[in-house]
Design a protein around this motif. Structure first.
Motif, mmCIF file in Angstrom:
data_model
loop_
_atom_site.group_PDB
_atom_site.id
_atom_site.type_symbol
_atom_site.label_atom_id
_atom_site.label_comp_id
_atom_site.label_asym_id
_atom_site.label_seq_id
_atom_site.Cartn_x
_atom_site.Cartn_y
_atom_site.Cartn_z
ATOM 1 N N ALA A 1 15.386 -24.592 6.414
ATOM 2 C CA ALA A 1 15.094 -25.939 6.171
ATOM 3 C C ALA A 1 13.897 -26.461 6.623
ATOM 4 O O ALA A 1 13.276 -27.302 5.831
ATOM 5 N N SER A 2 13.530 -26.156 7.699
ATOM 6 C CA SER A 2 12.213 -26.516 8.419
ATOM 7 C C SER A 2 11.188 -25.916 7.556
ATOM 8 O O SER A 2 10.005 -26.538 7.271
ATOM 9 N N VAL B 1 6.999 -27.877 1.267
ATOM 10 C CA VAL B 1 7.244 -29.076 0.273
ATOM 11 C C VAL B 1 5.802 -29.949 0.673
ATOM 12 O O VAL B 1 5.169 -30.565 -0.118
ATOM 13 N N GLY B 2 5.747 -30.295 2.029
ATOM 14 C CA GLY B 2 4.815 -31.042 2.501
ATOM 15 C C GLY B 2 3.425 -30.697 2.334
ATOM 16 O O GLY B 2 2.450 -31.358 1.694
ATOM 17 N N ALA C 1 10.797 -27.555 4.126
ATOM 18 C CA ALA C 1 10.262 -28.850 4.123
ATOM 19 C C ALA C 1 8.686 -28.851 4.383
ATOM 20 O O ALA C 1 7.931 -29.770 4.060
#
Length: 91
Positions: free
Chosen positions: A24-25, A31-32, A28
């Motif tokens: 998940a990290s 995507v950032g 994220a």
């Protein structure tokens, strides 16, 4: 000391969730970086002047820091045994 013991108890509960939390990290941060890197269209005013939106340097610094921390967390399993041996021999 009591508060830190409570924090370590919670971290012990999260240990089995290491892989999903890491995934998940990574997602994220990817995507950032995607949203940071994509080009935005220039905002044009009514007078015909167009200005490209500026990217914040703070966002790049924070994304870079997050990338480094995630890489360190992912590589921690490879370095942890060596670090523990070094700490035990230092006593």
């Amino acid at each position: 000391l009591g508060a830190s013991a409570g924090v370590f108890t919670v971290l012990g509960v999260l240990a089995p969730l290491r892989v999903p939390l890491m995934a998940a990290s990574v997602l994220a941060v990817v995507v950032g970086w995607f949203f940071y890197a994509r080009r935005r269209q220039a905002a044009c005013g009514t007078d015909g002047s167009c200005t490209a939106p500026r990217r914040s340097p703070a966002v790049m610094v924070l994304l870079s820091l997050a990338t480094i921390l995630i890489a360190a967390a992912a590589a921690g399993g490879y370095f942890e045994p060596t670090l523990i041996k070094m700490l035990r021999s230092a006593r």
